[in-house]
Design an enzyme around this catalytic site. Structure first.
Site, PDB file in Angstrom:
ATOM      1  N   ALA A   1       0.787  -1.403   0.161  1.00  0.00           N
ATOM      2  CA  ALA A   1      -0.309  -0.131  -0.250  1.00  0.00           C
ATOM      3  C   ALA A   1       0.813   1.315  -0.398  1.00  0.00           C
ATOM      4  O   ALA A   1       1.939   1.142   0.915  1.00  0.00           O
ATOM      5  CB  ALA A   1      -0.937   0.315   1.543  1.00  0.00           C
TER       6      ALA A   1
ATOM      7  N   TYR B   1      -5.277   9.906   1.632  1.00  0.00           N
ATOM      8  CA  TYR B   1      -5.028   8.381   2.727  1.00  0.00           C
ATOM      9  C   TYR B   1      -6.297   6.924   2.352  1.00  0.00           C
ATOM     10  O   TYR B   1      -6.887   6.258   2.028  1.00  0.00           O
ATOM     11  CB  TYR B   1      -4.137   8.452   3.034  1.00  0.00           C
ATOM     12  CG  TYR B   1      -3.406   6.624   3.976  1.00  0.00           C
ATOM     13  CD1 TYR B   1      -2.825   5.222   3.647  1.00  0.00           C
ATOM     14  CD2 TYR B   1      -4.970   6.370   4.809  1.00  0.00           C
ATOM     15  CE1 TYR B   1      -2.831   4.109   4.091  1.00  0.00           C
ATOM     16  CE2 TYR B   1      -3.534   4.802   5.549  1.00  0.00           C
ATOM     17  CZ  TYR B   1      -3.316   3.800   4.826  1.00  0.00           C
ATOM     18  OH  TYR B   1      -3.018   2.368   5.107  1.00  0.00           O
TER      19      TYR B   1
END
Ligand SMILES: NC(=O)c1ccc[n+]([C@@H]2O[C@H](COP(=O)([O-])OP(=O)(O)OC[C@H]3O[C@@H](n4cnc5c(N)ncnc54)[C@H](OP(=O)(O)O)[C@@H]3O)[C@@H](O)[C@H]2O)c1
Length: 298
Positions: A68, A135
């Protein structure tokens, strides 16, 4: 007892959770692990992800995506990279899993929630799905891409990950405690610091409980204790002193989030309920136990 023989592709190699899988892989001889680093499979280029997965000389039963874009503050600037890695590439991985009947295990975060209230968010909560930072938005979009793909999935939400490798709060605070007399730490964000190896172990247990049936499930993986960053810093200090560290810090002061400005806004309530996990008989070690383990490795 492991009764399943499984080929498990782990996307990510050097990250906190990926490394934990590397470390525990020897304990599971029935599972054949294969790890890809970003050199082999670059998620910042979603267009090529499906073909790259097709070309791998490994026939996966399960893909565990640990990779990620995790730099929460930098994501406010580098929006395209964060969205490519956390959302668009995840959609491609999910498409590949759907086509090839592969179970996708994917990690998500408490930052998909709006941070309201003071209860642990349940897996089926949709009312509070409203990320406060970019995010969090990309991670929520990634979750939705998986759900929309039709693949079998296990979405695992966790929070505040730490391990002996990489960048995390434990390592940063320990360094500060060896350099500075006074530390000021945020005391109004509450969550559960979670040790990467505990996440990897609990993930394997979940897979063993649930596979090979068709699964479309979300699980929170966090320990039971819910504390602030300030309280976590105190625990780190205590463990460090017990392990014989010579610390410079004499005082740790609690401060409010508004006194510690960051580019990305963080939720005040980062609690995740661990009831669904516990109901399956899976519990994480307490924070003190996991801190002892990390200090043995640092
Ligand atoms: N860190 C936290 O506090 C936290 C909290 C909640 C949820 N999560 C989620 O938990 C998962 C694991 O987090 P973590 O802390 O283990 O992450 P991490 O330590 O920051 O590691 C990130 C991983 O992503 C990989 N990666 C980054 N950019 C990539 C790219 N362009 N292509 C391919 N791989 C790329 C890295 O690859 P290399 O191995 O090649 O370096 C590394 O393995 C993530 O889904 C994260 O969103 C994290």
């Amino acid at each position: 007892v492991n009764i399943l023989e499984l080929n498990i592709l782990v996307i990510g190699k050097n990250g906190q959770v990926a490394s934990a899988f590397c470390d525990i892989s020897k304990k599971y001889p029935n599972y054949n692990f294969y790890f890809t680093s970003r050199n082999e499979l670059d998620l910042s280029k979603p267009d090529i992800v499906f073909n790259k997965l097709n070309e791998l000389d490994f026939s996966a039963d399960i893909i565990i995506n640990t990779a990620a874009y995790t730099a929460v503050d930098k994501a406010e600037e580098e929006k395209e990279a964060a969205n490519n890695i956390n959302n668009l590439a995840v959609a491609e991985i999910a498409k590949f899993c759907a086509k090839n009947n592969i179970l996708l295990v994917h990690y998500s975060t408490d930052y998909i929630f709006d941070g309201s209230g003071n209860e642990g968010f349940l897996e089926d909560n949709t009312a509070n799905l409203n990320p406060l930072n970019y995010y969090g938005k990309t991670k929520l979009d990634g979750e939705n891409a998986i759900k929309n793909s039709g693949c079998n999935y296990l979405i695992i939400r966790t929070s505040w990950i730490y391990s002996h490798i990489g960048n995390n709060f434990v390592k940063t605070i320990l360094k500060s405690m060896q350099e500075r007399e006074v530390l000021q730490i945020v005391d109004d964000q509450i969550g559960s610091p979670t040790y990467a190896p505990d996440i990897a172990e609990a993930t394997i247990k979940l897979i063993e409980r649930l596979a090979p049936n068709n699964i479309k499930e979300i699980f929170n993986i966090v320990p039971a204790e819910q504390i602030s960053w300030y309280e976590f810093a105190l625990k780190i200090q205590k463990s460090a002193l017990e392990k014989g560290y010579n610390l410079t810090t004499k005082e740790i002061k609690p401060i409010a989030s508004k006194e510690y400005k960051t580019p990305a806004k963080r939720p005040k309530n980062s609690r995740l309920s661990n009831k669904k996990l516990n109901d399956l008989g899976i519990e994480l070690p307490d924070i003190k136990t996991s801190l002892n383990k990390i200090f043995d490795l640092l």
